[in-house]
Motif scaffolding. Structure first.
Motif, PDB file in Angstrom:
ATOM      1  N   VAL A 139      -9.809   7.481   3.516  1.00  0.00           N
ATOM      2  CA  VAL A 139      -8.601   6.013   4.060  1.00  0.00           C
ATOM      3  C   VAL A 139      -7.820   6.659   5.153  1.00  0.00           C
ATOM      4  O   VAL A 139      -7.331   6.480   5.669  1.00  0.00           O
ATOM      5  CB  VAL A 139      -7.670   6.056   2.660  1.00  0.00           C
ATOM      6  N   THR A 166       0.531  -1.744   0.215  1.00  0.00           N
ATOM      7  CA  THR A 166      -0.098  -0.152  -0.088  1.00  0.00           C
ATOM      8  C   THR A 166       1.403   1.400  -0.157  1.00  0.00           C
ATOM      9  O   THR A 166       0.644   2.245  -0.829  1.00  0.00           O
ATOM     10  CB  THR A 166      -0.722  -0.003   1.010  1.00  0.00           C
ATOM     11  N   GLN A 192      -7.525   0.573   2.286  1.00  0.00           N
ATOM     12  CA  GLN A 192      -7.060   1.126   1.563  1.00  0.00           C
ATOM     13  C   GLN A 192      -7.048   0.316   0.371  1.00  0.00           C
ATOM     14  O   GLN A 192      -6.446   1.027  -1.021  1.00  0.00           O
ATOM     15  CB  GLN A 192      -5.556   0.925   2.565  1.00  0.00           C
TER      16      GLN A 192
END
Length: 191
Positions: free
Chosen positions: A168, A83, A137
């Motif tokens: 997020v 991520t 996410q």
């Protein structure tokens, strides 16, 4: 059906080099020329497949009762590499604001460093709020990475991307606060 005991951990570890390949492809495909658009699609699909393995390794470990301290420690690290690569790549390309990315990365890596520091005493597994944050996410990054603006227009794509990134950001900060509060409570109880 029996599965190899190390399969969930192998899936976790595989996310690490996938994060690197994804990051390179994202930057190469970031300019949206025709060839670059194809690379961007490949990067986005690779990200979606890689982030989906987070669910797969966790499911296998729980289903076959092969949860390990290695998995508890390295699964969130692999997630954060993947991520993080997505957030940084999108910021480099100017598609997500750096201030959002910096706040998210400070929270993500601060907690990861804490987990590594206390790993010799105990392994801190991801809490439910952290799992929700990671799932969101993944969804938000998946949306932002797919070059859907080609089909729906840059304006609507940008609005949806911005809203998702703000959500997020809020989930990341709130789950970080939840983690800190839980660790402080745990430290007080252990005394």
């Amino acid at each position: 059906m029996a599965i190899p005991r190390q399969l969930p951990n192998a899936i976790t570890v595989a996310r690490i080099p996938l994060a690197v390949v994804f990051f390179v492809l994202l930057l190469v495909g970031g300019t949206y020329g025709l060839a670059d658009l194809t690379v961007r699609w490949i990067a986005a699909v690779l990200f979606i497949v890689a982030i989906s393995t987070d669910w797969v390794d966790g499911y296998l470990a729980r289903r076959y009762d092969i949860v390990s301290d290695f998995g508890k420690l390295w699964d969130p690290i692999a997630d954060k590499l993947l991520t993080g690569a997505g957030f940084v790549g999108l910021a480099i390309l100017g598609e997500v604001s750096w201030w959002i990315v910096v706040i998210i990365l400070v929270r993500e890596w601060g907690i990861t460093i804490h987990r590594l520091v206390v790993a010799s005493e105990h392994v801190v597994a991801a809490a439910w709020m952290g799992k929700i944050k990671t799932a969101f996410q993944g969804v938000a990054l998946g949306w932002a990475l797919l070059p859907l603006h080609v089909f729906i227009g840059l304006g609507p794509w940008t609005v949806v991307t911005t809203v998702l990134m703000v959500i997020v950001l809020v989930l990341t900060v709130v789950s970080g606060i939840d983690y800190i509060v839980a660790q402080v409570r745990g430290a007080r109880q252990s005394r």
